[in-house]
Design a protein around this motif. Structure first.
Motif, PDB file in Angstrom:
ATOM      1  N   HIS A  80      -4.626  -3.592  -3.965  1.00 39.35           N
ATOM      2  CA  HIS A  80      -5.964  -3.128  -4.558  1.00 39.35           C
ATOM      3  C   HIS A  80      -7.189  -3.592  -3.739  1.00 39.35           C
ATOM      4  CE1 HIS A  80      -7.623  -7.287  -5.307  1.00 39.35           C
ATOM      5  NE2 HIS A  80      -6.458  -7.632  -5.535  1.00 39.35           N
ATOM      6  N   GLU A  87     -11.649  -8.488  -7.871  1.00 39.47           N
ATOM      7  CA  GLU A  87     -10.447  -7.489  -8.509  1.00 39.47           C
ATOM      8  C   GLU A  87      -9.163  -8.052  -8.083  1.00 39.47           C
ATOM      9  OE1 GLU A  87      -9.982  -5.020 -10.680  1.00 39.47           O
ATOM     10  OE2 GLU A  87     -11.858  -5.261 -11.182  1.00 39.47           O
ATOM     11  N   GLN A  94      -7.008  -1.896 -12.551  1.00 37.71           N
ATOM     12  CA  GLN A  94      -6.103  -1.544 -11.494  1.00 37.71           C
ATOM     13  C   GLN A  94      -4.573  -1.419 -12.402  1.00 37.71           C
ATOM     14  OE1 GLN A  94      -6.782  -1.287  -8.656  1.00 37.71           O
ATOM     15  NE2 GLN A  94      -8.593  -2.442  -8.646  1.00 37.71           N
ATOM     16  N   SER A 111       2.408  -4.144  -6.958  1.00 38.72           N
ATOM     17  CA  SER A 111       0.992  -4.357  -7.029  1.00 38.72           C
ATOM     18  C   SER A 111       0.635  -5.696  -6.553  1.00 38.72           C
ATOM     19  CB  SER A 111       0.093  -3.565  -8.130  1.00 38.72           C
ATOM     20  OG  SER A 111      -1.105  -4.051  -8.176  1.00 38.72           O
ATOM     21  N   ILE A 300     -10.054   5.023  -9.923  1.00 33.38           N
ATOM     22  CA  ILE A 300      -9.922   3.732 -10.623  1.00 33.38           C
ATOM     23  C   ILE A 300     -11.050   3.611 -11.958  1.00 33.38           C
ATOM     24  CG2 ILE A 300      -9.626   1.158 -10.433  1.00 33.38           C
ATOM     25  CD1 ILE A 300      -8.548   1.755  -7.597  1.00 33.38           C
TER      26      ILE A 300
END
Length: 321
Positions: A80, A87, A94, A111, A300
């Motif tokens: 990310h 974030e 995300q 992720s 996003i």
């Protein structure tokens, strides 16, 4: 508590505020959301796992709705964005983006939740993400036993993608993958660098010359890696600086670089990076996509717009081919 304990020592709006007492206020974060056994919108399942206890590195795994119990899928490692300092893999922005991408690309995805600056200054994030990539590759030899990867992963199709700072990390760990062998001899196949965060002491292409050193990418780099040798001409942020490892060693076969027309800070950098890769003699296949009328990380932040949906579909097609 004295008033000086909440004295602001650095602020980069609209991203982050750092206080004298060591606390950090992340102004651009989206709220955390839990993983889900089956997302009602996409059918994608997700769960959270620990990659490493010391240091603590975790990840959110995503699995699309299967058409058969033993279905095999490409593997996607996602890193990310957030300027290395905000974030999360667990944030709503995300998480929902990954649900959409995983559903359409039909991949099993990891992720990565890497540690953030300024509490964990760079190069920590690079090391965390390299550890995560090694952990994923180790499943090819069943060294680790995460069932979604062992049962469904195709290790000949290990892809990696990142957005903004995440795209910067992708480039740098691919450079490392070009010289270091991953567990089981696994190789990364495809890479997507979306709106990549690079910088240097000199403006490039059509970047403004005035106050270049006051632009957010410059200021944020000094915040997240204040001890970086050569500052913004460190090869981690300026991959084209003289004397660094040749870009020809980048460890993947195909690359997609994407920029956004209205991304005032990083559009030129994405094109600059793409051109440098093309001119380097790297033997892989490359493509550049520019999306008109949108800004940084639109896919996003504005996920439900038609342009975002079309873009995610385009990324999914690249990962499927």
């Amino acid at each position: 508590m004295g008033s000086t304990s909440k004295e602001v020592i650095q602020v980069v709006l609209p991203h982050i505020r750092v206080y004298k007492d060591g606390s950090v206020e992340r102004l651009a974060d989206s709220p955390y959301v839990p993983s889900s056994p089956e997302d009602p919108e996409t059918g994608v399942s997700s769960k959270d796992i620990t990659i490493s206890q010391n240091p603590l590195i975790s990840a959110r795994l995503f699995l699309p709705k299967l058409t058969q119990p033993n279905q095999k899928l490409p593997i996607l490692v996602f890193i990310h964005g957030g300027a290395f300092c905000f974030e999360s893999a667990f944030s709503s922005n995300q998480h929902r983006y990954m649900n959409s991408l995983v559903s359409q690309a039909q991949v099993v995805a990891v992720s990565v939740e890497y540690r953030l600056a300024p509490e964990h200054l760079l190069p920590v994030a690079y090391e965390d993400c390299w550890t995560a990539l090694q952990w994923v590759a180790s499943h090819a030899n069943a060294i680790h036993e995460e069932p979604w990867l062992v049962e469904h992963g195709i290790f000949e199709k290990l892809h990696i993608t990142g957005d903004s700072a995440g795209a910067n990390i992708v480039h740098n760990i691919l450079m490392r993958a070009g010289v270091e062998v991953l567990p089981g001899g696994v190789k990364t196949s495809k890479a997507v660098l979306t709106h990549p965060y690079f910088w240097s002491s000199k403006p490039v292409l059509a970047e403004p010359v005035d106050e270049h050193d006051k632009a957010a990418p410059h200021v944020l780099w000094n915040l997240v890696y204040p001890s970086a040798p050569s500052g913004v001409d460190n090869p981690l942020i300026n991959p084209i600086v003289h004397g660094v490892q040749s870009l020809t060693g980048l460890g993947c076969d195909q690359m997609l670089v994407t920029v956004a027309e209205c991304d005032e800070l990083l559009r030129e950098r994405g094109i600059w990076y793409f051109n440098a890769m093309k001119e380097s003699g790297w033997k892989g296949e490359m493509e550049l996509i520019e999306v008109e009328g949108v800004g940084h990380a639109f896919q996003i932040l504005d996920r439900k717009t038609d342009k975002a949906k079309d873009f995610i579909k385009r990324l999914a097609l690249f990962l499927q081919d």
